[in-house]
Write an enzyme that holds these catalytic residues in place. Sequence first.
Site, PDB file in Angstrom:
ATOM      1  N   TYR A   1       5.044  13.278 -23.440  1.00 24.65           N
ATOM      2  CA  TYR A   1       4.401  13.346 -22.112  1.00 24.65           C
ATOM      3  C   TYR A   1       3.697  12.024 -21.784  1.00 24.65           C
ATOM      4  CZ  TYR A   1       5.351  18.292 -21.756  1.00 24.65           C
ATOM      5  OH  TYR A   1       5.994  19.506 -21.654  1.00 24.65           O
TER       6      TYR A   1
ATOM      7  N   TYR B   1      10.088  14.051 -11.617  1.00 29.10           N
ATOM      8  CA  TYR B   1      11.408  13.418 -11.578  1.00 29.10           C
ATOM      9  C   TYR B   1      11.789  13.059 -10.136  1.00 29.10           C
ATOM     10  CZ  TYR B   1      12.381  14.597 -16.473  1.00 29.10           C
ATOM     11  OH  TYR B   1      12.351  14.673 -17.846  1.00 29.10           O
TER      12      TYR B   1
ATOM     13  N   ASP C   1       8.528   6.474 -20.633  1.00 32.79           N
ATOM     14  CA  ASP C   1       8.648   6.413 -22.088  1.00 32.79           C
ATOM     15  C   ASP C   1      10.074   6.076 -22.514  1.00 32.79           C
ATOM     16  OD1 ASP C   1      10.317   8.724 -22.319  1.00 32.79           O
ATOM     17  OD2 ASP C   1       8.558  10.016 -22.307  1.00 32.79           O
TER      18      ASP C   1
ATOM     19  N   ASN D   1       5.002   9.537 -19.741  1.00 39.70           N
ATOM     20  CA  ASN D   1       5.337   8.922 -18.457  1.00 39.70           C
ATOM     21  C   ASN D   1       4.116   8.913 -17.534  1.00 39.70           C
ATOM     22  OD1 ASN D   1       8.226   8.672 -18.946  1.00 39.70           O
ATOM     23  ND2 ASN D   1       8.234  10.906 -18.903  1.00 39.70           N
TER      24      ASN D   1
ATOM     25  N   HIS E   1       0.830  -1.201   0.000  1.00 41.89           N
ATOM     26  CA  HIS E   1       0.000   0.000   0.000  1.00 41.89           C
ATOM     27  C   HIS E   1       0.871   1.261   0.000  1.00 41.89           C
ATOM     28  CE1 HIS E   1      -3.278   2.559   2.177  1.00 41.89           C
ATOM     29  NE2 HIS E   1      -3.108   2.893   0.929  1.00 41.89           N
TER      30      HIS E   1
ATOM     31  N   ASP F   1      -4.569   3.063  -5.409  1.00 39.96           N
ATOM     32  CA  ASP F   1      -4.801   3.512  -4.037  1.00 39.96           C
ATOM     33  C   ASP F   1      -6.110   4.282  -3.946  1.00 39.96           C
ATOM     34  OD1 ASP F   1      -4.564   4.206  -1.418  1.00 39.96           O
ATOM     35  OD2 ASP F   1      -2.571   5.075  -1.580  1.00 39.96           O
TER      36      ASP F   1
END
Lengths: 146, 146, 146, 146, 146, 146, 146, 146, 146, 146
Positions: B134, B116, B30, B136, B22, B66
């Site tokens: 874009y 990051y 990418d 990721n 959890h 979650d």
Amino acid sequence: MLKGIPQILSPELLKVLCEMGHSDRLVIADGNFPAESMGKDAIVIRMDGHGVPEILDAILKVFPLDTYVDHPVSLMEVMKGDTVETPIWDEYKEIVTKNDSRGDACIGNIERFKFYDESKTAYAIIATSEKALYANIMLQKGVVVE
Amino acid sequence: MLKGIPQILSPELLKVLCEMGHSDRLVIADGNFPAESMGKDAIVIRMDGHGVPEILDAILKVFPLDTYVDHPVSLMEVMKGDTVETPIWDEYKEIVTKNDSRGDACIGNIERFKFYDESKTAYAIIATSEKALYANIMLQKGVVVE
Amino acid sequence: MLKGIPQILSPELLKVLCEMGHSDRLVIADGNFPAESMGKDAIVIRMDGHGVPEILDAILKVFPLDTYVDHPVSLMEVMKGDTVETPIWDEYKEIVTKNDSRGDACIGNIERFKFYDESKTAYAIIATSEKALYANIMLQKGVVVE
Amino acid sequence: MLKGIPQILSPELLKVLCEMGHSDRLVIADGNFPAESMGKDAIVIRMDGHGVPEILDAILKVFPLDTYVDHPVSLMEVMKGDTVETPIWDEYKEIVTKNDSRGDACIGNIERFKFYDESKTAYAIIATSEKALYANIMLQKGVVVE
Amino acid sequence: MLKGIPQILSPELLKVLCEMGHSDRLVIADGNFPAESMGKDAIVIRMDGHGVPEILDAILKVFPLDTYVDHPVSLMEVMKGDTVETPIWDEYKEIVTKNDSRGDACIGNIERFKFYDESKTAYAIIATSEKALYANIMLQKGVVVE
Amino acid sequence: MLKGIPQILSPELLKVLCEMGHSDRLVIADGNFPAESMGKDAIVIRMDGHGVPEILDAILKVFPLDTYVDHPVSLMEVMKGDTVETPIWDEYKEIVTKNDSRGDACIGNIERFKFYDESKTAYAIIATSEKALYANIMLQKGVVVE
Amino acid sequence: MLKGIPQILSPELLKVLCEMGHSDRLVIADGNFPAESMGKDAIVIRMDGHGVPEILDAILKVFPLDTYVDHPVSLMEVMKGDTVETPIWDEYKEIVTKNDSRGDACIGNIERFKFYDESKTAYAIIATSEKALYANIMLQKGVVVE
Amino acid sequence: MLKGIPQILSPELLKVLCEMGHSDRLVIADGNFPAESMGKDAIVIRMDGHGVPEILDAILKVFPLDTYVDHPVSLMEVMKGDTVETPIWDEYKEIVTKNDSRGDACIGNIERFKFYDESKTAYAIIATSEKALYANIMLQKGVVVE
Amino acid sequence: MLKGIPQILSPELLKVLCEMGHSDRLVIADGNFPAESMGKDAIVIRMDGHGVPEILDAILKVFPLDTYVDHPVSLMEVMKGDTVETPIWDEYKEIVTKNDSRGDACIGNIERFKFYDESKTAYAIIATSEKALYANIMLQKGVVVE
Amino acid sequence: MLKGIPQILSPELLKVLCEMGHSDRLVIADGNFPAESMGKDAIVIRMDGHGVPEILDAILKVFPLDTYVDHPVSLMEVMKGDTVETPIWDEYKEIVTKNDSRGDACIGNIERFKFYDESKTAYAIIATSEKALYANIMLQKGVVVE
């Protein structure tokens, strides 16, 4: 990723293909092949989720087939009495023909248990998720000349 | 390969997804993401040759998001002034909606450098060959209830 | 833990089951089986505190039995002259029947010392705390088809 | 397996319990606890398929609780506003009482995030498949006297 | 240290004794026995400074002797023509008798070079500082029943 | 060796170049650079006997320079007061121009100690036998687009 | 780099040459030699980008050839019927003559498959990028006298 | 360094000498002996810069020679027809005599190739820089009695 | 075992004592000391079944105490208000006196938590089964002079 | 052993000296220096039985001293009030003078604790058995030019 190199070739696979020498063999195995147990003495590279043809095509762009033997490409012979069709072989022939001037003449067959035995001494085995029947293929590396 | 488990999930990836608990986070990166350097303290899993959507779809079949946070799925925010389109996000929304009852409401954005930073503390990073911009995406694991 | 996967399957066990291929064998051993010495060349997974039936049941949910052989499930034959009862075999038959269309016809016997010999070449051995007699069982993996 | 030692204690767990010293702490974590990430500096032992009570009971048979502190057993405090019931705590109290003369007086509570912080410096974390809520428990080892 | 377990049993030794199974063998060797070279394929545990009897006594408290063979305990036979006395054997008999209902009837002899050969395939060898002559002893593990 | 890939690129170097991502940096160091101590957190690849230019040329054939920064190529600035000539820089400019459309405009300078600091966080350092002065060069990887 | 030692000798190669003793053999292999598979029991040193002559010359500066055998230097015999020219052998003869008083008299031939067999028991194999035909060469180390 | 123990005995050598048992053999090899290849299954300890006598002398201060065999010390026999002198043997005899009551009677000869064969099964090999001819020496460990 | 070296000193302990230098510290810890967690950066040596005095006595035979500090031997100070007796200290004094000309004047006390802190930076920690109270002892190595 | 390279330089030391670069530092330590604890982040090379001068002399034959600093050689300053003589410094001066055109002008002093601090960041530490006082010496590597 690198310029001009197929992106399906992982860094580790690229390293392995590069360090292989003349006459070393590579197996591209289907999804049910016991790659880990056959490859106890080999390098096993996992490519889950991929079929064999896309990998074969990428590899042959950088990997020369052995010209010193008649059949640097080996398929697993259909067992006697087995009436299965092997349409994936046609894909293989097309890919090989595209990348080697000998065309599909350089593809041979190996009896099933001999194929297993040779797999055990291969330099590397690639484990794919290929579902086609009789889809295992073995490549023997040739000489790089410029 | 196992019965009923998507075949793109390699043995190692299955192990990693299963041992996460959890609130642990997973990045599907990418093809140009510096996965190895960002992931020095993480487990890096290579899935060269694959795009993000097919992996995301397979993972969400076994991996709960979650429910204790609003946005268990995070995308990297488009930088100010950047007019790029992000059509892959629509694919992501569809996949998430298919697998989580909250639908795309559970997808949030994270500013690029924060993304990051959070990647550096992720449990695992999957390196793909995805070429979309874009692309990721970060997932936070939820609780398995029966 | 993952959605839809039995929780008794640890991350490592899941990885091992997944990387096994067609014809690889797995032993689920009772509590007194010398798993470490028999399994010097195998992967040994400890599941102390568990009996065999609950593990067998969970494994067969994801692990296909080999359909190319008559007896992909092997029990250790009762030794000649031994009058012991083996009620746990009935549990095994029920579990196998629940998970394979061939029912208990796919269960065979192996003479004791042959069983040991085959254990030495198994892909993995699971060490349990099972106390029933003649409770060792060997499974041969089949092909995953969709 | 050994004579007189609970069989749920695996060889590795036995070794870890034995090498712990006075004041070292052990976490028995529920099935969703992020045991691997919390336990980066600890020894993580997987006991998938087991609940916490049977493990706690077995451990306390050989593992003395610290008598130099008031609460060698710690539970994770219910968060403010949370109306959840914690029936598993009654099981814990019974087990502790059976094994320590101080009874449940030696059980204390730790606020949730403090519990996480202390887990990071624990000697070992046991990952179970326990599904009860607020089921994580931390034990501080005492002195063995004869 | 743990409650109720002899303190001379180190964490590692406890682990080894516990992971041994039915018919695995253990050598407790005297101080001059070439334990490292004999034990190249075994686990070697050093117990420098100890004699054999105190270790034997502690081990038999948790380690059952094999009841399926006549002589689960083996001593190294006195060589022909050697008139040496072996008073330490009386200590061994007393310790074995205290821990096994068969008494010293379960102790046998093995010719010297056969003893060496069997040592090479033992599961573990304990290196002591015992100085008595003919003090090496080999134990075969039995079944734990409750 | 592989078809179409410069032979000076070793299997390991190829792997490293391939696994680097956008913005990761690579140092090609001269023969006296303390590559091992600077590269304690990096991958150090030895290419003894080679000069920098032939390596730079081969690498740029497969390795894209970062187009998101002005100077993806960095040289070590000549120290104040130092009247040394740096003819090797002309070679570098020619090689970079041959491989990147920006030409030598994408080459910048970094002050000496800043260069050392950045080297410590580089992804990899190549140790050559280059003897020219001020010959160290740092490359920042760009994005592979097709 | 060190004073007076050829810079093409890497730190690791220097170590290997130094630790070799009388009668140990070293193979300097051409670019297509299967160095990794032949050298499974040997130390494999990669020197990609180099030809054999420059390495041979540097090695013979520090490495004595065996004077107890007639042919401490071995070339791979041209196969029967093969009309290939081997101009690189002249280079080898010149280099050997420069470094050993016996001149090219100490160079012998080994039949091709025998050469492979001996390679498998060599102490080390150097993998170069040499493209000349029949360029593999094997050296047997002599005694260092002062 | 320790009190009363010769300082030429390194920590690792001391450990190796101590863990050897009755009948284990140790080779102290001259500077040209192929210690690494002979010692693939042994522990190789480098003592570059030292001659054999000073090491032999230090070792015999703590290492008992085997009294159960006639020649616990073995020299390599001078080959037939070889007229070489072996003055270093006199040094050896003096050192052995100083440390063993049997004097030089306990020194024997082994034919050269037999010496090599026995070296391959020695427990450890010490590589020195000894330049004397026929200087290799093998010691068989005896029993420590007090 | 070696001649003239106490047999309770195992090969590994001998190595550790020998490689320690001037001012390095060694802890001999009692049976309840958390040796593994305190010694995460140290070498931990297990001597289960032994008390501290016999080990201390053997170590001081080969291990010089530091003469550059007043108290190279440190005991853990009795905590304020604690009325415990420490008879084992008298044994320690006697042993130290027997081995160091300064007698028990070279024994000092360190406050409990300072003792723990210093243990964390010790070179090695020996874990015993000593049951006496306040029995931990720390030794600082001196200079070996001849 | 190699031609023209001092035999006291072991294969490993040769490798280390060779891989060091400009400004890396090497400590040659006396017999009581705590080389292992000082060198936790360094490479520690044991040369038991040797004094410092013979090692220093051999190293300087292949290892250039840094010409960019005034004192590439550092001795440990005699402590205030200490009246000890340091005759070994004269040997060092002679050796340095023999190998570096600057003579003993390139030798400096470092205060004792600063010397220890710098040792902790050295590239390598050589542990000798040197008994002279104030015999530790630190070398800073220079540039190899041809």
